[in-house]
Design an enzyme around this catalytic site. Structure first.
Site, PDB file in Angstrom:
ATOM      1  N   GLY A  98      11.380  59.297   3.959  1.00  0.00           N
ATOM      2  CA  GLY A  98      10.945  59.988   3.468  1.00  0.00           C
ATOM      3  C   GLY A  98      10.091  61.100   4.259  1.00  0.00           C
ATOM      4  CE  LYS A 106       6.500  55.089  -6.571  1.00  0.00           C
ATOM      5  NZ  LYS A 106       6.869  55.214  -5.170  1.00  0.00           N
ATOM      6  CE1 TYR A 131       7.430  58.290  -8.620  1.00  0.00           C
ATOM      7  CE2 TYR A 131       5.491  58.214  -9.938  1.00  0.00           C
ATOM      8  CZ  TYR A 131       6.120  58.436  -8.571  1.00  0.00           C
ATOM      9  OH  TYR A 131       5.295  58.671  -7.416  1.00  0.00           O
ATOM     10  NE  ARG A 190      15.112  63.636  -2.535  1.00  0.00           N
ATOM     11  CZ  ARG A 190      14.180  64.148  -3.180  1.00  0.00           C
ATOM     12  NH1 ARG A 190      14.357  65.073  -4.242  1.00  0.00           N
ATOM     13  NH2 ARG A 190      12.830  63.687  -3.103  1.00  0.00           N
ATOM     14  CG  ASP A 218      21.293  58.521   0.780  1.00  0.00           C
ATOM     15  OD1 ASP A 218      20.426  58.051  -0.039  1.00  0.00           O
ATOM     16  OD2 ASP A 218      22.206  59.073   0.396  1.00  0.00           O
ATOM     17  N   GLY A 245       8.782  64.561   3.150  1.00  0.00           N
ATOM     18  CA  GLY A 245       8.207  64.773   1.960  1.00  0.00           C
ATOM     19  C   GLY A 245       6.584  64.754   2.135  1.00  0.00           C
ATOM     20  CD  GLN A 246       1.917  65.644  -1.864  1.00  0.00           C
ATOM     21  OE1 GLN A 246       2.231  64.458  -2.685  1.00  0.00           O
ATOM     22  NE2 GLN A 246       0.928  66.479  -2.155  1.00  0.00           N
TER      23      GLN A 246
HETATM   24  N1  SER Z   1       1.830  62.271  -7.971  1.00  0.00           N
HETATM   25  C1  SER Z   1       2.998  61.597  -8.509  1.00  0.00           C
HETATM   26  C2  SER Z   1       3.552  62.286  -9.765  1.00  0.00           C
HETATM   27  O1  SER Z   1       2.773  63.085 -10.163  1.00  0.00           O
HETATM   28  C3  SER Z   1       2.292  60.489  -9.082  1.00  0.00           C
HETATM   29  O2  SER Z   1       2.627  59.462  -8.363  1.00  0.00           O
HETATM   30  O3  SER Z   1       4.736  62.038  -9.899  1.00  0.00           O
END
Ligand code: SER
Length: 318
Positions: free
Chosen positions: A8, A146, A142, A36, A53, A11-12
């Site tokens: 990842g 987690k 989500y 991605r 992936d 990603g951010q």
């Molecule tokens: N920042 C994330 C979200 O908004 C939370 O883990 O999905």
């Protein structure tokens, strides 16, 4: 010497964490893996990059064994709002990706970092001073991935001795890579809108208080936890960490200190509002402070000042 894989990495969190790890361990010792998104110039230019992936167990294992990886920062995942739109895909990426990482770590003796989230809590969790150990019964897919991830990491540690560690991140605010599909994304979007249009329409209600953190602190948290002497850790996964807790109205007021003409409106997105309403307002992160010395540097005022400086410079150069 550590040989690190960051999944990842486009990603951010990954984009900034990879660069911080490269500074610390040498560029060639930190392999960035994305799937991605295309890597930004910085990421691809400063060290090794490959497309991977994480659902492909054989491909992942070939990288871990072939490159003699010793540490995996596993950041590849779908965020909360986009996961709600594609629950099966979210399960596939978030769960099978993690399982593949833990299996490779078990086979090759790697240390693993797994980012959990405030989303691992749910409507039945105490919303203020949310304890480290409390009710975890999330209402989003989500959040379910987690909690399950935290449990899997603990299981791999207890059962196989895998040194898996992790934190529960709050909303993360970065001046570099955009989040993409999260419920806390408003706290990043607002800065671009403030600088460009002096107005922002927020998709959460004015009084929606959530924990937040500036990205330099998030990077520091991951590295610090991973480098802590294991003997100090009573918990291993899902450490509550927070740096500030605010509402959209409070963030807007802080931005107005710098941009007096800035205005905020509200165009509520029911999906993301419902997700935010199921999360805690402010976590107690004393376990992280005691067990590995967690101490954020940025509060709301310092974060807003730094964000506006960076976003203004970035938009000027575009
Ligand atoms: N920042 C994330 C979200 O908004 C939370 O883990 O999905």
């Amino acid at each position: 010497m550590a040989k690190i894989l960051v999944t990842g990495a486009t990603g951010q969190i990954g984009a900034e964490l990879t660069l911080a790890l490269r500074e610390r361990h040498g560029a060639d010792n930190v392999i960035a893996a994305g799937h991605r998104r295309e890597p930004s110039g910085n990421l691809a230019q400063t060290g090794p990059y490959l497309s991977l992936d994480v659902r492909d167990a054989a491909a992942l294992d070939a990288v871990v064994s072939g490159q003699r990886i010793t540490v995996i920062y596993h950041l590849a995942a779908l965020l909360s709002a986009v996961a709600e739109e594609q629950p099966l895909q979210a399960w596939d990426i978030n769960m099978n990706g993690l399982l593949n990482v833990l299996e490779s770590a078990r086979k090759h003796g790697c240390q693993v970092f797994f980012p959990s989230s405030i989303a691992a809590f749910g409507p039945g969790t105490p919303p203020f001073d949310t304890p480290q150990d409390t009710v975890q019964h999330p209402s989003t897919i989500y959040g379910i991935t987690k909690v399950t991830g935290e449990l899997l990491c603990d299981y791999y540690h207890c059962r196989y001795g895998v040194d898996a560690r992790g934190v529960r991140y709050p909303g993360l605010i970065s001046n570099q890579v955009l989040p993409g599909g999260g419920t806390t994304d408003y706290a990043v979007d607002i800065f671009y809108a403030a600088v460009k249009q002096r107005h922002y329409d927020c998709f959460l209600r004015a009084d929606t208080q959530l924990d937040m953190m500036y990205m330099p602190d998030a990077i520091q948290a991951a590295i610090q936890l991973m480098e802590t002497d294991a003997n100090r850790l009573m918990h291993r996964n899902g450490f509550n960490v927070t740096a500030m807790s605010f509402t959209p109205a409070q963030l807007a007021a802080e931005i107005q200190q710098h941009l007096p003409g800035f205005t905020i409106g509200y165009a509520i997105d029911p999906l993301r509002q419902a997700i935010a309403d199921s999360w805690p307002r402010h976590m107690d992160d004393s376990a992280a402070r005691v067990e590995w010395g967690w101490q954020p540097q940025y509060d709301l005022t310092a974060m807003v000042t730094d964000m506006l400086r960076h976003i203004t410079a970035k938009l000027r150069n575009e």
